[in-house]
Design a protein around this motif. Structure first.
Motif, short mmCIF file in Angstrom:
data_model
loop_
_atom_site.label_atom_id
_atom_site.label_comp_id
_atom_site.label_asym_id
_atom_site.label_seq_id
_atom_site.Cartn_x
_atom_site.Cartn_y
_atom_site.Cartn_z
N TYR A 68 -43.09 8.71 -0.46
CA TYR A 68 -42.19 9.44 -0.95
C TYR A 68 -41.26 8.60 -2.09
N LYS A 69 -40.96 7.34 -1.64
CA LYS A 69 -40.16 6.65 -3.06
C LYS A 69 -41.26 6.34 -3.95
N SER A 72 -41.83 10.71 -5.89
CA SER A 72 -40.51 10.58 -6.53
C SER A 72 -39.97 10.07 -7.65
N ASN A 155 -42.37 18.05 -5.61
CA ASN A 155 -41.04 16.54 -6.39
C ASN A 155 -40.61 16.91 -7.82
N ASP A 197 -33.91 10.40 -3.41
CA ASP A 197 -35.22 9.50 -3.47
C ASP A 197 -35.38 8.49 -4.48
N TYR A 291 -32.52 2.53 -4.62
CA TYR A 291 -33.89 2.98 -5.31
C TYR A 291 -34.02 2.19 -7.31
#
Length: 353
Positions: A68-69, A72, A155, A197, A291
């Motif tokens: 998911y990182k 996104s 997303n 995210d 992130y």
């Protein structure tokens, strides 16, 4: 490993560099030492390469990273500086079949990031367009396009989702005979909090700017660390972007900084978000520590953050050593940067198909 090279034309460097990649590397392969040595003849930078980018075999150092990182981050990158093109007609005026494509733009100096994104995806071609200081990662084969839809779907946060919906319609119709199992469903806009995210990181990678303003004359020296995000008020479809930058849970509220209109009386009116206080800058710093950025903007952010962190310690600006440190860090940022270290790409997100 560090290369010190003569200050010649950067565009010439990457032109020859990309030609070698296309002619000698299979699709998606990363670079080896022999290719990087070619840079000695053409680039003005010092290039530090203690990372996955210099290996023919990619190695992921963070095995706990989950999909998911990457999804996104990639979605934010495309929504900030990408394009989803869907043909209007099945054939061109010359009778050739039209195909959809997805383009992701990277600044010239961010070619290492473009190559790593391509490697992680496993498809797409990198090209340089004349007259533009950018490379484009272009995906236009059916397999790659369908994979990209699955990565982006659910997303997206901006009006570009309408182009994704057009693409899904095109794929479901055009490929239904070839793939009876293809039934792509349109997922709604993402409603996760921004700090849940890496979408904002990818969006900043495309359109964010870190700067430091200094005033050392007069009785009271000043230092201001600013982050700026600028977007056109309307996208190519005429959709207003106001909801993306200011509504509850979105960028301006998350960073606790106002959204302002800019260039209102021009052909390209814009929204501009600019941090102007320590609280907003610290919120942004905490987010990007979690992130991170991965292009050359990561290096600018690190210099910016190092100056910002001085305010956490209650430093005295009147001290000569503090002024010298700020001046040095500022002189290395943005267009002034001549040293690029890509070690941070070792921590790039993984993608497991």
């Amino acid at each position: 490993m560090t290369y010190e090279v003569p200050a010649l034309n950067l565009a010439i460097c990457w032109k020859h560099f990309l030609t070698i990649i296309v002619e000698s590397q299979s699709a998606g392969n990363l670079l080896d030492y022999t290719l990087l040595e070619i840079l000695r003849e053409y680039t003005p930078e010092i290039i530090c390469c203690n990372c996955v980018l210099i290996s023919n075999k990619i190695t992921h150092f963070n095995h706990l990273t989950i999909d998911y990182k990457f999804k996104s981050y990639l979605t934010g990158l495309i929504e900030g500086d990408g394009c989803i093109h869907v043909p209007i007609t099945e054939r061109s005026l010359k009778g050739k079949l039209n195909y959809p494509s997805i383009h992701i733009a990277f600044h010239l100096k961010d070619l290492p990031l473009a190559l790593l994104v391509q490697k992680n995806l496993g498809f797409g071609s990198i090209v340089r367009q004349k007259g533009v200081n950018a490379y484009y990662l272009i995906i236009n084969d059916n397999k790659g396009i369908i994979s990209m839809v699955n990565l982006l779907n659910g997303n997206m946060r901006t009006p570009k989702i309408y182009n994704l919906y057009k693409l899904i319609n095109w794929l479901n119709l055009a490929l239904s005979d070839k793939n009876n199992d293809l039934n792509l469903i349109k997922l709604p806009l993402c409603t996760r909090p921004l700090n849940a995210d890496a979408w904002l990181s990818g969006f900043i990678e495309a359109d964010g700017h870190f700067s430091v303003r200094t005033t050392f004359t007069g009785k009271y020296p000043k230092i201001e660390c600013k982050f700026e995000l600028v977007q056109s008020q309307k996208d190519p479809l005429g959709q207003d972007k106001y909801s993306i930058l200011s509504t509850c849970g979105e960028i301006s509220e998350y960073l606790k900084t106002p959204l302002k209109t800019f260039k209102q009386n021009t052909s390209n009116p814009q929204y501009r978000l600019r941090t102007s206080n320590l609280e907003s800058n610290f919120i942004l710093t905490d987010y990007l520590n979690k992130y991170p950025l991965f292009g050359s903007k990561f290096l600018d952010f690190n210099s910016w953050k190092e100056i910002l962190d001085l305010f956490r310690t209650g430093f005295k600006l009147s001290h000569v050593e503090n002024i010298d440190k700020v001046v040095k860090l500022k002189s290395e940022m943005n267009n002034n940067r001549t040293i690029f270290n890509w070690d941070h790409l070792n921590k790039f997100y993984t993608l497991n198909y």
